[in-house]
Design a protein around this motif. Structure first.
Motif, PDB file in Angstrom:
ATOM      1  N   VAL A  13      33.355  11.637 -59.260  1.00  0.00           N
ATOM      2  CA  VAL A  13      33.104  10.310 -59.824  1.00  0.00           C
ATOM      3  C   VAL A  13      34.414   9.541 -59.832  1.00  0.00           C
ATOM      4  O   VAL A  13      35.487  10.113 -59.656  1.00  0.00           O
ATOM      5  CB  VAL A  13      32.511  10.382 -61.259  1.00  0.00           C
ATOM      6  N   THR A  14      34.322   8.244 -60.035  1.00  0.00           N
ATOM      7  CA  THR A  14      35.519   7.419 -60.124  1.00  0.00           C
ATOM      8  C   THR A  14      35.646   6.873 -61.536  1.00  0.00           C
ATOM      9  O   THR A  14      34.691   6.896 -62.329  1.00  0.00           O
ATOM     10  CB  THR A  14      35.474   6.257 -59.110  1.00  0.00           C
ATOM     11  N   HIS A  15      36.827   6.387 -61.830  1.00  0.00           N
ATOM     12  CA  HIS A  15      37.111   5.787 -63.133  1.00  0.00           C
ATOM     13  C   HIS A  15      37.825   4.470 -62.890  1.00  0.00           C
ATOM     14  O   HIS A  15      38.642   4.370 -61.966  1.00  0.00           O
ATOM     15  CB  HIS A  15      37.982   6.729 -63.972  1.00  0.00           C
ATOM     16  N   GLU A  16      37.518   3.485 -63.712  1.00  0.00           N
ATOM     17  CA  GLU A  16      38.107   2.165 -63.479  1.00  0.00           C
ATOM     18  C   GLU A  16      39.623   2.158 -63.565  1.00  0.00           C
ATOM     19  O   GLU A  16      40.271   1.273 -63.007  1.00  0.00           O
ATOM     20  CB  GLU A  16      37.488   1.123 -64.415  1.00  0.00           C
ATOM     21  N   PRO A  81      29.119   4.394 -67.630  1.00  0.00           N
ATOM     22  CA  PRO A  81      29.003   3.410 -66.550  1.00  0.00           C
ATOM     23  C   PRO A  81      28.093   2.262 -66.980  1.00  0.00           C
ATOM     24  O   PRO A  81      27.193   2.448 -67.814  1.00  0.00           O
ATOM     25  CB  PRO A  81      28.364   4.211 -65.413  1.00  0.00           C
ATOM     26  N   GLU A  82      28.311   1.104 -66.404  1.00  0.00           N
ATOM     27  CA  GLU A  82      27.560  -0.104 -66.771  1.00  0.00           C
ATOM     28  C   GLU A  82      26.052   0.112 -66.803  1.00  0.00           C
ATOM     29  O   GLU A  82      25.382  -0.339 -67.698  1.00  0.00           O
ATOM     30  CB  GLU A  82      27.897  -1.241 -65.811  1.00  0.00           C
ATOM     31  N   ARG A 102      35.770   2.883 -68.285  1.00  0.00           N
ATOM     32  CA  ARG A 102      34.457   3.383 -67.875  1.00  0.00           C
ATOM     33  C   ARG A 102      34.519   4.211 -66.594  1.00  0.00           C
ATOM     34  O   ARG A 102      35.309   3.948 -65.705  1.00  0.00           O
ATOM     35  CB  ARG A 102      33.505   2.212 -67.645  1.00  0.00           C
ATOM     36  N   ARG A 104      32.340   5.761 -63.201  1.00  0.00           N
ATOM     37  CA  ARG A 104      31.327   5.270 -62.263  1.00  0.00           C
ATOM     38  C   ARG A 104      30.812   6.465 -61.454  1.00  0.00           C
ATOM     39  O   ARG A 104      31.604   7.208 -60.869  1.00  0.00           O
ATOM     40  CB  ARG A 104      31.910   4.258 -61.290  1.00  0.00           C
ATOM     41  N   PRO A 107      27.499   5.271 -55.888  1.00  0.00           N
ATOM     42  CA  PRO A 107      26.382   4.328 -55.782  1.00  0.00           C
ATOM     43  C   PRO A 107      25.055   4.969 -55.347  1.00  0.00           C
ATOM     44  O   PRO A 107      23.990   4.453 -55.668  1.00  0.00           O
ATOM     45  CB  PRO A 107      26.854   3.316 -54.743  1.00  0.00           C
TER      46      PRO A 107
END
Length: 111
Positions: A13-16, A81-82, A102, A104, A107
């Motif tokens: 996963v990624t992080h902002e 995540p949003e 947050r 993410r 996708p």
């Protein structure tokens, strides 16, 4: 007995903030006849071992807040995540602190 009775997936996963070394857990499943017999817990324990062996900073998931805390996951609505329901978002820190901001999921999980 040589048959598959459960499944667990981990994905990066990624992080902002750009923090690396985090993974998402899920989906996880167990054969219905074997649910509530420790299959899921064994899969999570093995995933934790694998993540530690990889030097991962931690793991995130969206799931049942009545189940995952017994495996070390902490409620973390501020990191959700949003598009995820914040009340079900949890983090398992393994090395260091949880970065502010947050996470993410890839996708593909929203497709």
């Amino acid at each position: 007995e040589g048959r598959v009775v459960g499944h667990l997936a981990l994905s990066p996963v990624t992080h902002e903030s750009g923090a690396e070394g985090w993974f998402g857990l899920g989906p996880i499943s167990a054969e219905p006849a074997l649910q509530r017999q420790g299959v899921g817990g064994a899969l999570i324990a093995e995933a934790r071992r694998w993540l530690s062996d990889q030097g991962a900073r931690g793991c995130i998931l969206t799931g049942d807040p009545g189940y995952y805390p017994r495996h070390g996951f902490l409620p973390a609505p501020e990191h959700a995540p949003e598009a995820e329901p914040a009340e079900f978002f949890m983090v398992l820190p393994l090395a260091g602190d949880i970065p502010p901001g947050r996470f993410r999921f890839h996708p593909a999980f929203g497709a």
